[in-house]
Design a protein around this motif. Sequence first.
Motif, PDB file in Angstrom:
ATOM      1  N   ASN A  76      -5.070 -60.783  18.904  1.00 49.67           N
ATOM      2  CA  ASN A  76      -5.443 -60.621  20.309  1.00 49.67           C
ATOM      3  C   ASN A  76      -5.077 -59.243  20.831  1.00 49.67           C
ATOM      4  OD1 ASN A  76      -6.695 -63.147  21.462  1.00 49.67           O
ATOM      5  ND2 ASN A  76      -5.039 -63.950  20.213  1.00 49.67           N
ATOM      6  N   TRP A 109      -8.725 -61.271  31.807  1.00 54.49           N
ATOM      7  CA  TRP A 109      -8.513 -62.532  31.094  1.00 54.49           C
ATOM      8  C   TRP A 109      -7.897 -62.323  29.730  1.00 54.49           C
ATOM      9  CZ3 TRP A 109      -7.885 -66.749  33.496  1.00 54.49           C
ATOM     10  CH2 TRP A 109      -8.486 -66.936  34.731  1.00 54.49           C
ATOM     11  N   GLN A 110      -8.254 -61.238  29.052  1.00 53.94           N
ATOM     12  CA  GLN A 110      -7.606 -60.979  27.765  1.00 53.94           C
ATOM     13  C   GLN A 110      -6.154 -60.580  27.982  1.00 53.94           C
ATOM     14  OE1 GLN A 110      -8.447 -61.935  24.987  1.00 53.94           O
ATOM     15  NE2 GLN A 110      -7.121 -60.873  23.563  1.00 53.94           N
ATOM     16  N   HIS A 113      -4.439 -63.745  28.140  1.00 53.88           N
ATOM     17  CA  HIS A 113      -4.399 -64.305  26.789  1.00 53.88           C
ATOM     18  C   HIS A 113      -3.317 -63.623  25.945  1.00 53.88           C
ATOM     19  CE1 HIS A 113      -7.036 -65.572  23.094  1.00 53.88           C
ATOM     20  NE2 HIS A 113      -5.886 -66.191  23.118  1.00 53.88           N
ATOM     21  N   GLU A 116       0.042 -64.759  27.075  1.00 52.88           N
ATOM     22  CA  GLU A 116       0.307 -66.092  26.522  1.00 52.88           C
ATOM     23  C   GLU A 116       0.845 -65.983  25.101  1.00 52.88           C
ATOM     24  OE1 GLU A 116      -0.222 -70.413  25.630  1.00 52.88           O
ATOM     25  OE2 GLU A 116       0.483 -69.173  27.284  1.00 52.88           O
ATOM     26  N   SER A 134      -0.490 -72.926  26.792  1.00 49.86           N
ATOM     27  CA  SER A 134      -1.147 -73.781  25.800  1.00 49.86           C
ATOM     28  C   SER A 134      -0.219 -74.831  25.196  1.00 49.86           C
ATOM     29  CB  SER A 134      -1.760 -72.930  24.691  1.00 49.86           C
ATOM     30  OG  SER A 134      -0.751 -72.264  23.969  1.00 49.86           O
ATOM     31  N   TRP A 153      -7.619 -75.107  24.205  1.00 49.64           N
ATOM     32  CA  TRP A 153      -7.259 -74.030  25.123  1.00 49.64           C
ATOM     33  C   TRP A 153      -7.623 -72.680  24.519  1.00 49.64           C
ATOM     34  CZ3 TRP A 153      -4.591 -69.563  25.884  1.00 49.64           C
ATOM     35  CH2 TRP A 153      -4.319 -69.206  27.198  1.00 49.64           C
ATOM     36  N   HIS A 154      -7.233 -72.467  23.264  1.00 51.39           N
ATOM     37  CA  HIS A 154      -7.513 -71.181  22.637  1.00 51.39           C
ATOM     38  C   HIS A 154      -8.997 -70.993  22.350  1.00 51.39           C
ATOM     39  CE1 HIS A 154      -3.151 -70.817  22.151  1.00 51.39           C
ATOM     40  NE2 HIS A 154      -3.443 -69.566  22.349  1.00 51.39           N
ATOM     41  N   ILE A 157     -10.498 -69.986  25.921  1.00 48.60           N
ATOM     42  CA  ILE A 157     -10.187 -68.625  26.368  1.00 48.60           C
ATOM     43  C   ILE A 157     -10.865 -67.599  25.471  1.00 48.60           C
ATOM     44  CG2 ILE A 157      -7.965 -68.344  25.170  1.00 48.60           C
ATOM     45  CD1 ILE A 157      -8.432 -67.134  28.708  1.00 48.60           C
ATOM     46  N   ASN A 158     -10.919 -67.871  24.165  1.00 49.55           N
ATOM     47  CA  ASN A 158     -11.600 -66.952  23.260  1.00 49.55           C
ATOM     48  C   ASN A 158     -13.100 -66.915  23.520  1.00 49.55           C
ATOM     49  OD1 ASN A 158      -9.924 -65.486  21.174  1.00 49.55           O
ATOM     50  ND2 ASN A 158      -9.000 -67.515  21.152  1.00 49.55           N
TER      51      ASN A 158
END
Length: 187
Positions: A76, A109-110, A113, A116, A134, A153-154, A157-158
């Motif tokens: 990420n 948003w990234q 991520h 996270e 998550s 969740w992942h 978001i991805n």
Amino acid sequence: MLRAGVSARTFRAITYIAVAGVAFQVAHFVEHVAQLGYWFAHPLEAPWLTPWAVFGRDMLAGGGATGTELLHLIGNGIFFVGLIGMCLVLVCKQLSINDHLLLKRAIMWQGVHVAEHVALTATWVMFGKAIGISTFFGLVSAGPFSSSYRVWWHFAINLFVTVLATRALRGFAKERLLYPGPQPATA
């Protein structure tokens, strides 16, 4: 036209970083599609990694959750660097990110991520338990519900950031922002 002091060679390097980061994310997303497909076929089993992800995990930490958390953090992070590369393309072209809403949203948003994955990795290393959005902040950390929630969740978001980034990159290509020459005249 490139900003003064930015060579065509530097601009090309920035462009390669931007495109490679988004391409990497597309491959990463395909990995999540494969994981989700496996999960549908085996809903009560632990989340599955493709062989190349297992290799990466094992190279990072000799297997186990530490390697998995590090693998996701690094992956990420690579994508985030690609998005920053897209911002630098705009800087080099003397343009504003405010004119590129898809990129702005992808970065936001990234960023969430990546934060996270920083939390998941740091808490795993410190406490032996991944704590983040998550994992319901560590409240649910074992069993099929936890695994399926994390997988979904992942995946979500991805999917979201991949769509934003690829659409932004497509817009960059249409506007010819990925080339060092002058911009085409707009009517």
